[in-house]
Design an enzyme around this catalytic site. Structure first.
Site, PDB file in Angstrom:
ATOM      1  N   GLU A  53      16.732 -24.940  10.661  1.00 38.39           N
ATOM      2  CA  GLU A  53      17.431 -26.213  10.782  1.00 38.39           C
ATOM      3  C   GLU A  53      16.582 -27.110  11.670  1.00 38.39           C
ATOM      4  O   GLU A  53      16.192 -26.712  12.760  1.00 38.39           O
ATOM      5  CB  GLU A  53      18.787 -26.030  11.474  1.00 38.39           C
ATOM      6  CG  GLU A  53      19.861 -25.404  10.640  1.00 38.39           C
ATOM      7  CD  GLU A  53      21.143 -25.238  11.462  1.00 38.39           C
ATOM      8  OE1 GLU A  53      21.330 -25.961  12.463  1.00 38.39           O
ATOM      9  OE2 GLU A  53      21.940 -24.370  11.105  1.00 38.39           O
ATOM     10  N   ASP A  64      26.978 -31.242  21.237  1.00 34.77           N
ATOM     11  CA  ASP A  64      25.896 -30.470  21.850  1.00 34.77           C
ATOM     12  C   ASP A  64      26.040 -30.381  23.355  1.00 34.77           C
ATOM     13  O   ASP A  64      26.438 -31.341  24.018  1.00 34.77           O
ATOM     14  CB  ASP A  64      24.544 -31.105  21.499  1.00 34.77           C
ATOM     15  CG  ASP A  64      24.139 -30.789  20.064  1.00 34.77           C
ATOM     16  OD1 ASP A  64      24.090 -29.600  19.733  1.00 34.77           O
ATOM     17  OD2 ASP A  64      23.925 -31.738  19.289  1.00 34.77           O
TER      18      ASP A  64
END
Lengths: 278, 408
Positions: A53, A64
């Site tokens: 990814e 995140d």
């Protein structure tokens, strides 16, 4: 030219045939620089990553934790552009033949142009997208383009997802389902929550799509624990952290350990953390 | 038929069932939050149909907040606005000193209904943080407020107030260290703890149902002002003016006038000027995009990276705006104009010296807009301004801006 959804599907199926989980690694594009990022991703493939990814850095990465926030920030301050992300995809795929996904928050894709992004990602050899803040209900436009260009649409599901949401999500997704191992943002954790095994079991009753588990997996032991029940193990923050420390050898070493962890024979946790019964 | 009770909004009001105001709104959130947000939406639907909930909310607004808030005619201030009559809706006189308390109480009651024990919130200027800390103290909920480090410096008094009220204030050191990043950090907290925690969002942005629900909790402002103005003057205003950051006080004022022949004017923070690049004028200078869970106008670059906003007022220092404002902007029903730091600070001091009222710097943007609009419309005009908050929290900024004695 069309995208590499089939390559992704075949790669995950091959790992399953080999009686192991696939290792999916995440690194942001442009971190620590565009070329440095490409080199780092190539190193993870050499060390055993099956699928990669590539993160599209964003100014507001709400899903995140601090490690990826910091990496995104460094990439953006270095001036990374979507063209650089696509170049990263192209060079990694061309050099390795590995399926390459882009992980992006929705606004950059939407702003760039959904059709344009899908077309250019497919042309670069990309296999699809993980779009963590795009729920199924808002995803029709993307899915049309993904289908048009043979790109995977990987949705992220969470332990809190209701059965109804899981059913809707696996019906709309392609490639694999990204099962979040915990409730929270990305980042290494000391242990992987049992919630991941429960969520995976729930998904198995709903879909034949491979289930890859991520968020919180940081070492080979955790990877082995997850590999006992999932089709793929996704590792991001722990890899990013090695690069934040400027330690390329540690990146390679950790990836190789993770690759061992997803294979049979890796010593399981002393105290089994999961019931693997289905 | 006029819908003259204030809560909730009349049936048939936007948004659509999936949370869209025209092309704007929706719900762009991680799947991990969908269940929690669905719960908020479902519980809110039940609550607004529950007479006991409505009665409790109205009771708190009357006897705790002190509503209805006054409507004050600003005679001497109006002399600087071409002689138009100017009325101020005095949300600054609410308990806690701003309109934010209306929404904080409504959502705290909702959090209780959902059985949540912990509330988290973002704050920019501190007004929403103080209102949330207050509502949590009143209802016995634990409270954590995320605040950008830059804003904690600008609004030190409000930090102390929140702590005194029992809230934990967490400094946010990511990104621009202001409101945008405080919201990011609050979402990160919520993703990890949806079980016991409600995110008491402060403005009419965010994923559906927050823009509609918060508007409903704020629409008391406009409903009261409309009634008060009709009683006092026998007519509707020519223009209703409010400042717009996320836009909760503005939508609260505007919503009661949507079907009236009244110009609705939102004043965005132009900071050092829209041309300077240092501003927070999302509707004037932004473009459609997704930020914090909904599609609206945002300040962004050509690849969808959010651009940092700037305003002298921490409460308007935000690169997005609520989706209903985006809809009112594109439909032309409301107009949005930029007001610079200097124009706002001029109006700030002018109101203090002509009316003995120190407004919040946020609200001073609306006052600056009123000076312009009054002058444009002339002496027969009737202008309604939402004075959304008081300026006590802004003394440090004002002292520095004007070089007051205390700064020396």
């Amino acid at each position: 030219m069309s995208g590499n959804l089939k390559l992704l599907t075949d790669t995950l199926a091959r790992a399953r045939q080999e009686g192991r989980a696939a290792l999916v690694t995440y690194l942001p594009a442009g971190f620590p620089s565009v070329d440095g990022g490409i080199d780092a991703i190539l190193a993870t493939v050499d060390a055993g990553a099956d699928v990669v990814e590539v993160g599209l850095p964003h100014s507001d990465p709400v899903l995140d934790g601090p490690v990826i926030q910091t990496a995104d920030d460094i990439a953006l301050r270095g001036g990374v552009r979507i063209a650089d992300v696509l170049r990263t995809v192209r060079e990694v795929h061309a050099a390795t033949g590995t399926p390459v996904l882009v992980m992006s928050y929705w606004n950059p894709v939407s702003r760039y142009g959904v059709e344009r992004f899908a077309r250019e990602l497919a042309a670069a050899g990309g296999a699809g997208c993980v779009l963590p803040d795009l729920p199924v209900a808002e995803s029709a436009q993307w899915r049309r383009q993904a289908a048009e260009h043979d790109l995977a649409t990987v949705f992220v599901v969470a332990p809190s997802s209701t059965d109804e949401h899981l059913a809707e999500t696996v019906a709309a997704g392609t490639g694999f389902v990204y099962a979040s191992a915990l409730m929270g943002v990305t980042g290494a954790r000391e242990s992987v929550d049992e919630a991941a095994a429960v969520l995976t079991r729930r998904l198995r009753t709903l879909t034949d799509l491979p289930v890859c588990v991520g968020m919180g997996v940081a070492n080979a032991r955790q990877a082995a624990d997850v590999a006992a029940f999932a089709d793929g193990v996704i590792v991001g923050s722990a890899l990013v952290a090695t690069l934040l420390d400027g330690d390329r050898d540690a990146l390679t070493r950790l990836t190789a350990e993770l690759a061992a962890g997803v294979r049979p024979g890796y010593p399981a946790s002393a105290v089994p953390r999961f019931s693997t019964a289905r | 038929m006029e819908h003259d009770f204030f809560f909730p909004a009349a049936p048939g009001s936007l948004p659509s069932g999936d949370g869209y105001f025209g092309a704007f709104g929706g719900r762009f959130v991680p799947q991990a939050l969908v269940a929690a947000i669905d719960q908020v939406a479902a519980e809110y639907e039940r609550a607004k149909a529950d007479p006991a909930f409505v009665a409790r909310f109205e009771d708190l607004l009357a006897h705790y907040v002190g509503r209805p808030s006054a409507l004050t005619e600003a005679h001497r201030f109006a002399e600087h606005a071409g002689g138009a009559r100017i009325f101020l809706k005095r949300e600054d006189l609410n308990h806690t000193g701003s309109h934010k308390v209306n929404n904080a109480l409504g959502q705290a009651l909702l959090a209780q209904r959902m059985g949540k024990t912990r509330v988290i919130a973002e704050t920019g200027a501190g007004s929403h943080g103080v209102a949330t800390a207050t509502a949590c103290a009143l209802t016995g909920l634990s409270c954590t407020v995320y605040m950008g480090e830059t804003d904690m410096r600008r609004q030190a008094v409000n930090v102390a107030r929140m702590e005194l009220l029992g809230a934990e204030v967490v400094p946010v050191t990511s990104g621009s260290r202001t409101l945008k990043d405080a919201i990011n950090e609050t979402f990160r907290d919520w993703v990890a703890r949806t079980g016991d925690t409600h995110y008491l969002f402060g403005t009419v942005a965010g994923p559906h149902p927050f823009p509609a629900m918060i508007r409903d909790f704020q629409r008391v402002i406009g409903v009261e002002a409309r009634r008060q103005l009709l009683e006092r003057t026998g007519r509707l205003p020519d223009a209703a003016i409010a400042c717009v950051g996320g836009g909760s006080n503005a939508i609260g004022l505007f919503h009661a006038f949507l079907d009236d022949p009244v110009r609705l004017i939102g004043c965005e923070a132009a900071g050092r000027g829209v041309g300077s690049g240092e501003h927070a004028a999302s509707l004037t200078a932004g473009e459609p995009g997704v930020l914090h869970g909904s599609r609206s106008y945002v300040l962004q670059d050509d690849e969808g990276q959010i651009v940092e906003a700037w305003s002298i007022s921490a409460g308007l220092d935000y690169p997005g705006v609520g989706p209903e404002h985006a809809h009112l902007h594109t439909s032309g029903r409301a107009e949005y104009r930029p007001v610079t730091d200097d124009e706002a600070m001029h109006a700030f001091r002018l109101l203090a010296r002509t009316e003995g009222i120190v407004p919040a710097i946020e609200s001073a943007h609306a006052l600056a807009g009123a000076l312009q609009v009054g002058t444009e419309l002339g002496p027969d005009a009737l202008v309604l301004v939402n004075l959304s908050g008081r300026g006590d929290k802004d003394m440090d900024t004002a002292t520095a801006h004007f070089g007051l004695e205390a700064a020396r």
